[in-house]
Design a protein around this motif. Structure first.
Motif, PDB file in Angstrom:
ATOM      1  N   TRP A 178      -1.697   8.300  -4.753  1.00  0.00           N
ATOM      2  CA  TRP A 178      -1.931   8.183  -6.187  1.00  0.00           C
ATOM      3  C   TRP A 178      -3.358   7.757  -6.500  1.00  0.00           C
ATOM      4  CZ3 TRP A 178      -3.606   3.695  -8.402  1.00  0.00           C
ATOM      5  CH2 TRP A 178      -3.469   2.512  -7.643  1.00  0.00           C
ATOM      6  N   LEU A 219      -0.540   9.729 -14.973  1.00  0.00           N
ATOM      7  CA  LEU A 219      -1.835  10.260 -14.544  1.00  0.00           C
ATOM      8  C   LEU A 219      -2.545  10.948 -15.692  1.00  0.00           C
ATOM      9  CD1 LEU A 219      -3.805  10.651 -12.210  1.00  0.00           C
ATOM     10  CD2 LEU A 219      -2.645  12.814 -11.697  1.00  0.00           C
ATOM     11  N   THR A 263      -0.748  13.782  -1.832  1.00  0.00           N
ATOM     12  CA  THR A 263      -1.986  13.043  -2.035  1.00  0.00           C
ATOM     13  C   THR A 263      -1.679  11.650  -2.581  1.00  0.00           C
ATOM     14  OG1 THR A 263      -3.181  15.085  -2.510  1.00  0.00           O
ATOM     15  CG2 THR A 263      -4.215  13.020  -3.212  1.00  0.00           C
ATOM     16  N   LYS A 300      -5.853  10.632  -6.503  1.00  0.00           N
ATOM     17  CA  LYS A 300      -5.772  11.425  -7.734  1.00  0.00           C
ATOM     18  C   LYS A 300      -6.529  10.738  -8.863  1.00  0.00           C
ATOM     19  CE  LYS A 300      -1.157  13.115  -6.498  1.00  0.00           C
ATOM     20  NZ  LYS A 300       0.284  13.118  -6.881  1.00  0.00           N
ATOM     21  N   TYR A 327      -0.867  18.474  -3.074  1.00  0.00           N
ATOM     22  CA  TYR A 327      -1.077  17.592  -4.227  1.00  0.00           C
ATOM     23  C   TYR A 327      -0.028  16.491  -4.263  1.00  0.00           C
ATOM     24  CZ  TYR A 327      -1.319  16.030  -9.057  1.00  0.00           C
ATOM     25  OH  TYR A 327      -1.420  15.244 -10.193  1.00  0.00           O
ATOM     26  N   TYR A 334      -3.265   3.315 -14.504  1.00  0.00           N
ATOM     27  CA  TYR A 334      -2.226   4.148 -13.885  1.00  0.00           C
ATOM     28  C   TYR A 334      -1.044   3.289 -13.455  1.00  0.00           C
ATOM     29  CZ  TYR A 334       0.189   7.240 -10.642  1.00  0.00           C
ATOM     30  OH  TYR A 334       1.158   7.976 -10.009  1.00  0.00           O
TER      31      TYR A 334
END
Length: 411
Positions: free
Chosen positions: A26, A155, A24, A29, A21, A142
């Motif tokens: 941004w 997030l 990953t 996500k 995670y 974001y």
């Protein structure tokens, strides 16, 4: 040897979910959050569409694309295919009737352009444009929150925006998702002080939804703040000129559409008279007086529901509570510019809009305040908040979008 074997074993061990995670990108996500939220909102829209009775826009049980054309979507369609009337339509009593001048041109003209390029009809193109801008807005929000908040908090703020009670409006034939993108972009550029790039962003934003006047006030507050703090935060002459020119430009863009309506129709008050036609069902035809609509509403709703002075007291508490909320620590962490925008837009709504069910949709540009709501890290708090937002979507669709006959609750 043992240490070498251990290192080799660590390299061959699959990374944990938490590590994956963190690695990953941004944007992945954000895309996952957006896609999951659209699945929820689409499911809710389909649920209500399957239960929709015949109505002014469709027959019973319309498909998704038809269901996405309710209410003001029709006006955007009229603008896209027919433009604006050169002569204002009048009611039997001689007042200006509801007409297309209330709807700004950027969204329907963009849809019209895509229709011409793809040869596809209004329904799929208008919905697709809204979908695309909802994704672009999620990505932009974001990046905006990341300027002031940790990545995890930024997030979660995107999560809240994607599942907010009004989020279904981001995927119907309305201009909200397009406006939200250009507003988020404008706020990002403002915080970054990239004044030159702000001019086109402000222009498009102001011609998508009414916001130029509020943004001009936010820019004026930004200029004042930079001037006051120039000793510790230099405010060079070039930036002063650009910021001042930008504030003036935003003011002009805020007045541009009423001027265009005047030039085309020959009526100086064409735009305001058109906007006032929508509230005539509540309080009759009146002239626009700054800050009067909310007082008029307290009398209307108080008389309708026999509430006496309760709406007036509620209005006073709302104004004081909102002003006080801007000074809460969580809101202050967002920085001055997001607070300036929230205050300016709140003042704009207070000055010109008549509060009724559509006011909830008009609060969408207040999304920067989600950055404050997203700050608590409690898992229970966040889960409850997301569930409450999804329940809010159901309530909003039921009360405002789904048509149940004689409906006083337009979205």
């Amino acid at each position: 040897m043992a240490r070498a074997e251990l290192t080799e074993r660590q390299r061959s061990t699959p990374p944990t979910l938490r590590v994956r995670y963190r690695l990953t990108p941004w944007w992945v996500k954000v895309v996952v959050v957006w896609a999951a939220s659209r699945l929820v909102s689409t499911s809710l829209l389909l649920y209500f569409a399957a239960r929709q009775a015949p109505n002014p826009w469709s027959g019973a049980n319309p498909g998704y694309l038809q269901f996405a054309q309710f209410w003001d979507s029709t006006w955007y369609h009229i603008v896209a295919v027919g433009g604006y009337p050169a002569t204002l339509p009048l009611t039997a009593s001689g007042h200006v009737a509801e007409n297309a001048w209330a709807f700004l041109p950027a969204y329907p003209m963009l849809v019209r352009f895509v229709m011409a390029v793809t040869t596809l009809p209004w329904e799929p193109v208008s919905v697709a444009v809204s979908f695309v801008f909802s994704l672009l807005t999620a990505l932009m929000i974001y990046r905006l929150f990341l300027l002031r908040l940790p990545a995890a908090t930024a997030l979660f703020a995107v999560v809240l925006w994607c599942v907010a009670p009004l989020s279904p409006v981001l995927q119907v034939s309305y201009a909200e998702s397009m406006h939200s993108f250009f507003l988020a972009l404008a706020l990002y550029l403002l915080i970054e002080r990239r004044y030159g790039l702000l001019f086109p962003a402000v222009a498009i934003m102001s011609l998508t939804r009414p916001s130029g006047l509020a943004f001009a006030l936010a820019l004026a507050l930004h200029f004042g703040h930079r001037w006051i703090t120039r000793v510790r935060d230099p405010f060079p002459a070039r930036e002063r000129m650009l910021a001042a020119g930008l504030a003036g430009f935003s003011l002009v863009m805020g007045l541009a559409w009423p001027i265009v309506a005047w030039a085309v129709t020959g009526s100086l008050s064409a735009y305001t008279d058109t906007e006032l036609a929508w509230r005539s069902a509540y309080i009759g035809y009146v002239e626009l007086q700054p800050f009067a609509p909310w007082l008029q509403a307290t009398r209307f709703w108080g008389d309708l529901w026999h509430l006496g002075a309760v709406p007036l007291v509620a209005l006073a508490l709302l104004v004081v509570g909102f002003a006080a909320a801007l000074f809460l620590p969580a809101v202050r962490r967002l920085g001055p510019d997001l607070r300036f925008w929230s205050a300016s837009y709140g003042l704009y709504l207070l000055a010109v809009f008549f509060p009724q069910s559509s006011t909830f949709r008009l609060l969408v540009p207040m999304f920067p305040l989600l950055g404050a709501i997203a700050q608590p890290r409690s898992a229970a708090y966040r889960v409850v908040l997301v569930v409450a937002c999804i329940v809010g979507q159901f309530a909003w669709l039921s009360l405002c979008w789904w048509f149940d006959g004689y409906d006083w609750t337009p979205p």
